[in-house]
Write a protein that holds these residues in place. Structure first.
Motif, PDB file in Angstrom:
ATOM      1  N   GLY A 161      13.254   4.005   4.118  1.00 34.57           N
ATOM      2  CA  GLY A 161      14.161   3.265   4.978  1.00 34.57           C
ATOM      3  C   GLY A 161      15.310   2.600   4.256  1.00 34.57           C
ATOM      4  N   ASN A 162      15.280   2.565   2.926  1.00 33.15           N
ATOM      5  CA  ASN A 162      16.277   1.777   2.204  1.00 33.15           C
ATOM      6  C   ASN A 162      17.176   2.568   1.271  1.00 33.15           C
ATOM      7  OD1 ASN A 162      15.892  -1.436   2.481  1.00 33.15           O
ATOM      8  ND2 ASN A 162      13.947  -0.390   2.840  1.00 33.15           N
ATOM      9  N   ILE A 163      16.657   3.524   0.542  1.00 36.59           N
ATOM     10  CA  ILE A 163      17.510   4.284  -0.369  1.00 36.59           C
ATOM     11  C   ILE A 163      18.411   5.195   0.460  1.00 36.59           C
ATOM     12  CG2 ILE A 163      17.567   5.908  -2.283  1.00 36.59           C
ATOM     13  CD1 ILE A 163      14.963   4.784  -3.259  1.00 36.59           C
ATOM     14  N   ASP A 164      19.682   5.260   0.087  1.00 40.44           N
ATOM     15  CA  ASP A 164      20.687   5.832   0.986  1.00 40.44           C
ATOM     16  C   ASP A 164      20.784   7.347   0.978  1.00 40.44           C
ATOM     17  OD1 ASP A 164      21.579   3.392   2.033  1.00 40.44           O
ATOM     18  OD2 ASP A 164      22.852   3.035   0.294  1.00 40.44           O
ATOM     19  N   GLN A 215      15.385   8.517  10.374  1.00 35.96           N
ATOM     20  CA  GLN A 215      16.687   7.848  10.344  1.00 35.96           C
ATOM     21  C   GLN A 215      17.826   8.857  10.423  1.00 35.96           C
ATOM     22  OE1 GLN A 215      15.687   3.853   7.670  1.00 35.96           O
ATOM     23  NE2 GLN A 215      17.433   5.122   7.195  1.00 35.96           N
ATOM     24  N   ASN A 216      17.668   9.995   9.767  1.00 36.74           N
ATOM     25  CA  ASN A 216      18.724  11.001   9.762  1.00 36.74           C
ATOM     26  C   ASN A 216      19.063  11.491  11.163  1.00 36.74           C
ATOM     27  OD1 ASN A 216      18.826  10.852   6.998  1.00 36.74           O
ATOM     28  ND2 ASN A 216      17.636  12.699   6.632  1.00 36.74           N
ATOM     29  N   VAL A 217      18.033  11.559  12.013  1.00 38.23           N
ATOM     30  CA  VAL A 217      18.267  12.019  13.382  1.00 38.23           C
ATOM     31  C   VAL A 217      19.253  11.105  14.102  1.00 38.23           C
ATOM     32  CG1 VAL A 217      17.153  12.377  15.615  1.00 38.23           C
ATOM     33  CG2 VAL A 217      16.026  13.165  13.530  1.00 38.23           C
ATOM     34  N   LEU A 218      19.246   9.823  13.745  1.00 42.76           N
ATOM     35  CA  LEU A 218      20.142   8.868  14.399  1.00 42.76           C
ATOM     36  C   LEU A 218      21.594   9.041  13.960  1.00 42.76           C
ATOM     37  CD1 LEU A 218      17.964   5.629  14.257  1.00 42.76           C
ATOM     38  CD2 LEU A 218      18.280   7.194  16.173  1.00 42.76           C
ATOM     39  N   MET A 219      21.838   9.863  12.933  1.00 44.92           N
ATOM     40  CA  MET A 219      23.197  10.061  12.454  1.00 44.92           C
ATOM     41  C   MET A 219      24.101  10.618  13.551  1.00 44.92           C
ATOM     42  SD  MET A 219      24.397  12.107   9.052  1.00 44.92           S
ATOM     43  CE  MET A 219      23.551  13.610   9.558  1.00 44.92           C
ATOM     44  N   ASN A 244       0.839  -1.187   0.000  1.00 44.65           N
ATOM     45  CA  ASN A 244       0.000   0.000   0.000  1.00 44.65           C
ATOM     46  C   ASN A 244       0.881   1.246   0.000  1.00 44.65           C
ATOM     47  OD1 ASN A 244       0.714   0.755   2.714  1.00 44.65           O
ATOM     48  ND2 ASN A 244      -0.825  -0.668   3.511  1.00 44.65           N
ATOM     49  N   THR A 245       0.252   2.412  -0.094  1.00 41.06           N
ATOM     50  CA  THR A 245       1.010   3.653  -0.257  1.00 41.06           C
ATOM     51  C   THR A 245       1.943   3.919   0.919  1.00 41.06           C
ATOM     52  OG1 THR A 245      -0.792   4.612  -1.554  1.00 41.06           O
ATOM     53  CG2 THR A 245       0.809   6.134  -0.615  1.00 41.06           C
ATOM     54  N   ALA A 246       1.449   3.741   2.135  1.00 41.06           N
ATOM     55  CA  ALA A 246       2.265   3.993   3.318  1.00 41.06           C
ATOM     56  C   ALA A 246       3.418   3.005   3.411  1.00 41.06           C
ATOM     57  CB  ALA A 246       1.407   3.926   4.582  1.00 41.06           C
ATOM     58  N   GLN A 247       3.149   1.739   3.146  1.00 40.24           N
ATOM     59  CA  GLN A 247       4.222   0.735   3.173  1.00 40.24           C
ATOM     60  C   GLN A 247       5.280   1.042   2.114  1.00 40.24           C
ATOM     61  OE1 GLN A 247       1.659  -2.653   2.550  1.00 40.24           O
ATOM     62  NE2 GLN A 247       1.880  -3.364   4.661  1.00 40.24           N
ATOM     63  N   ALA A 248       4.841   1.473   0.936  1.00 35.17           N
ATOM     64  CA  ALA A 248       5.777   1.814  -0.134  1.00 35.17           C
ATOM     65  C   ALA A 248       6.676   2.969   0.286  1.00 35.17           C
ATOM     66  CB  ALA A 248       5.005   2.178  -1.402  1.00 35.17           C
ATOM     67  N   GLY A 249       6.074   4.017   0.855  1.00 35.01           N
ATOM     68  CA  GLY A 249       6.871   5.156   1.301  1.00 35.01           C
ATOM     69  C   GLY A 249       7.843   4.778   2.397  1.00 35.01           C
ATOM     70  N   ALA A 250       7.383   3.942   3.340  1.00 38.80           N
ATOM     71  CA  ALA A 250       8.257   3.531   4.439  1.00 38.80           C
ATOM     72  C   ALA A 250       9.424   2.686   3.940  1.00 38.80           C
ATOM     73  CB  ALA A 250       7.456   2.753   5.479  1.00 38.80           C
ATOM     74  N   TRP A 251       9.148   1.805   2.984  1.00 37.36           N
ATOM     75  CA  TRP A 251      10.223   0.963   2.422  1.00 37.36           C
ATOM     76  C   TRP A 251      11.252   1.803   1.670  1.00 37.36           C
ATOM     77  CZ3 TRP A 251      10.113  -2.661  -2.358  1.00 37.36           C
ATOM     78  CH2 TRP A 251      11.181  -3.565  -2.279  1.00 37.36           C
ATOM     79  N   ILE A 252      10.764   2.737   0.870  1.00 34.15           N
ATOM     80  CA  ILE A 252      11.660   3.611   0.113  1.00 34.15           C
ATOM     81  C   ILE A 252      12.474   4.491   1.063  1.00 34.15           C
ATOM     82  CG2 ILE A 252      11.701   5.611  -1.434  1.00 34.15           C
ATOM     83  CD1 ILE A 252       9.301   4.282  -2.899  1.00 34.15           C
ATOM     84  N   VAL A 283      21.313  -5.472  -0.119  1.00 38.33           N
ATOM     85  CA  VAL A 283      20.311  -6.545  -0.218  1.00 38.33           C
ATOM     86  C   VAL A 283      19.711  -6.839   1.158  1.00 38.33           C
ATOM     87  CG1 VAL A 283      19.948  -8.983  -0.750  1.00 38.33           C
ATOM     88  CG2 VAL A 283      21.363  -7.568  -2.263  1.00 38.33           C
ATOM     89  N   PHE A 284      20.560  -6.923   2.176  1.00 41.24           N
ATOM     90  CA  PHE A 284      20.087  -7.150   3.545  1.00 41.24           C
ATOM     91  C   PHE A 284      19.160  -6.024   3.979  1.00 41.24           C
ATOM     92  CE2 PHE A 284      20.541  -6.681   8.161  1.00 41.24           C
ATOM     93  CZ  PHE A 284      20.275  -7.979   8.596  1.00 41.24           C
ATOM     94  N   ASN A 285      19.549  -4.788   3.666  1.00 42.90           N
ATOM     95  CA  ASN A 285      18.751  -3.618   4.012  1.00 42.90           C
ATOM     96  C   ASN A 285      17.377  -3.677   3.346  1.00 42.90           C
ATOM     97  OD1 ASN A 285      18.124  -1.117   5.104  1.00 42.90           O
ATOM     98  ND2 ASN A 285      19.252   0.035   3.576  1.00 42.90           N
ATOM     99  N   LEU A 286      17.347  -4.074   2.078  1.00 38.92           N
ATOM    100  CA  LEU A 286      16.088  -4.165   1.350  1.00 38.92           C
ATOM    101  C   LEU A 286      15.152  -5.192   1.980  1.00 38.92           C
ATOM    102  CD1 LEU A 286      17.318  -4.006  -2.353  1.00 38.92           C
ATOM    103  CD2 LEU A 286      15.811  -2.357  -1.225  1.00 38.92           C
ATOM    104  N   LEU A 287      15.675  -6.346   2.349  1.00 36.02           N
ATOM    105  CA  LEU A 287      14.838  -7.415   2.896  1.00 36.02           C
ATOM    106  C   LEU A 287      14.307  -7.059   4.282  1.00 36.02           C
ATOM    107  CD1 LEU A 287      16.924 -10.529   1.768  1.00 36.02           C
ATOM    108  CD2 LEU A 287      14.834  -9.608   0.729  1.00 36.02           C
ATOM    109  N   VAL A 288      15.196  -6.586   5.155  1.00 35.29           N
ATOM    110  CA  VAL A 288      14.757  -6.210   6.506  1.00 35.29           C
ATOM    111  C   VAL A 288      13.817  -5.018   6.447  1.00 35.29           C
ATOM    112  CG1 VAL A 288      15.527  -5.434   8.781  1.00 35.29           C
ATOM    113  CG2 VAL A 288      16.858  -7.143   7.536  1.00 35.29           C
ATOM    114  N   GLY A 289      14.157  -4.037   5.602  1.00 37.97           N
ATOM    115  CA  GLY A 289      13.301  -2.859   5.475  1.00 37.97           C
ATOM    116  C   GLY A 289      11.926  -3.196   4.944  1.00 37.97           C
TER     117      GLY A 289
END
Length: 413
Positions: free
Chosen positions: A255-258, A285-289, A245-253, A394-400
């Motif tokens: 969380g994974n693209i660097d 995620q950026n805040v955790l930098m 769904n839209t929210a899952q797609a946004g969260a995956w993108i 690849v690991f990031n994509l699967l876990v994300g």
């Protein structure tokens, strides 16, 4: 994907940032192992270094020409965005053209211009105007004005949980696999930070924390860009294939693209709501930098190189590494929410103006991605860092994917 420093500067090995210098015996070669000592600080730099320095500090006329080029390419993107679907309507290509969003045009036009400028020898002279990080930060702050604050509040819980789990697991996996491949500890730190958090900016923060060699930062920055560009188009296709769904797609993108710019581009391809969630997740995620930078500083100061003269970590480093544009994003969202509630329908024009400005800055950022793209600097990286980065991705994509599917399955706008 907060990006605190221009990716172009990061990918220049000759950057004279003293925080990135390390003793000769800590140098790393193409595969992360020992290499020749650094050039002495005294004496004039070689000709190639003088050329790079001149590129990083462009003259005003070349800077203005470069900015005019970026603006012209952005205007071309705007034109193609409406012209191509209109002229192909009713044809077999029409449906595809209607689905293509402006990030695709902007990046492809940027890549084409990159090739032409490289052939003519003008690219390096104009490179000072290719400010991807500035454009994307400004665009994302303006994006905050189009995301009502209640959406941020509702998305914050799953976004924070996803960021903590994803960053921790991907960082530790990359650190482990980098050790198995025999990489230098400093290069492992850069690769782990880049894959798990936000690409070049995280690598820059990590480089300052662990006193990495300049060439190691250049390798990492190049890998980030090479992997991020195809991900812009790959993940939206996989979203449709998997049926998120839209929210899952946004969260995956998110969380994974660097890189933050690539996240915005990929999210925009999926849609406006996916772009909002992707930006919120990436900002989280950026805040955790800053946290990771302080942790790396402590680890390397006390465990890896305790006698190397490294400054002991302090809490001030957390604020120094914090991506400030995240605050601008939140402030813009609060202001827009108050504005919408106070003005009602009469305030729509102001919000539309902010959205139009957002799109222009994002288009300029996506165009700059294409203009900045360089494959040549990967030639010296060797296969080990590339292998580590690929496995970690690849690991990031699967876990994300698993986290996004679970945490955002019931999210509604």
């Amino acid at each position: 994907m907060g990006d605190n420093t221009d990716a172009r500067a990061a990918s220049t090995p000759e950057s004279e940032d003293p925080a990135l210098a390390v003793p000769a015996d800590e140098s790393a070669d193409r595969s992360g192992r020992s290499a020749s000592p650094r050039r002495p600080e005294s004496g004039p730099p070689p000709a190639e270094e003088r050329d790079e320095t001149s590129v990083s500090s462009p003259s005003v006329p070349w800077l203005l020409v470069g900015l005019a080029l970026v603006l012209g390419l952005a205007a071309t993107t705007r034109f193609l965005e409406s012209f191509v679907p209109e002229t192909t309507a009713g044809t077999t290509f029409g449906g595809f053209a209607e689905a293509v969003e402006y990030p695709v045009y902007a990046i492809l036009i940027g890549l084409l211009a990159n090739g032409l400028l490289s052939l003519t020898g003008l690219r390096d002279r104009l490179a000072g105007a290719f400010r991807t990080e500035f454009f994307i930060k400004t665009g994302l702050v303006l994006l905050g004005s189009t995301v009502l604050f209640d959406v941020i509040v509702r998305a914050a819980g799953p976004a924070v949980l996803q960021a903590l789990l994803l960053v921790t697991s991907v960082f530790l996996f990359t650190w482990w696999i980098g050790g198995r491949f025999g990489l230098d500890s400093r290069l492992r730190a850069l690769l782990s930070s880049a894959v798990s958090i936000c690409g070049v900016s995280a690598a820059i923060a990590a480089a300052g924390a662990v006193q990495a060699k300049r060439e190691q930062l250049a390798y990492t920055a190049s890998l980030v860009i090479v992997f991020a560009v195809p991900s812009i188009f790959l993940l939206p296709w996989l979203v449709q294939l998997i049926g998120l769904n839209t929210a899952q797609a946004g969260a995956w993108i998110g969380g994974n693209i660097d890189t933050t710019a690539a996240v915005a581009a990929s999210g925009a391809i999926v849609g406006e709501e996916a772009l909002q969630i992707a930006s919120i997740v990436k900002a989280t995620q950026n805040v955790l930098m800053g946290v990771v930078a302080v942790a790396l500083t402590a680890y390397f100061a006390y465990r890896v190189a305790p006698a190397g003269g490294s400054a002991r970590p302090g809490l001030g480093a957390l604020w120094e590494r914090f991506p400030k544009f995240v605050l601008g994003f939140l402030l813009a969202s609060v202001i827009a929410t108050v504005w919408a509630n106070v003005t009602g329908d009469s305030g729509e024009a102001g919000l539309d103006t902010a959205k139009a400005l957002r799109d222009w800055f994002l288009i300029a950022a996506f165009t700059s991605i294409g203009l900045e793209f360089k494959l040549s600097s990967l030639r010296e990286a060797g296969w080990r860092p590339i292998g580590v980065f690929a496995l970690a991705t690849v690991f990031n994509l699967l876990v994300g994917l698993a986290l996004a599917a679970i945490l955002f399955r019931n999210f509604a706008f």
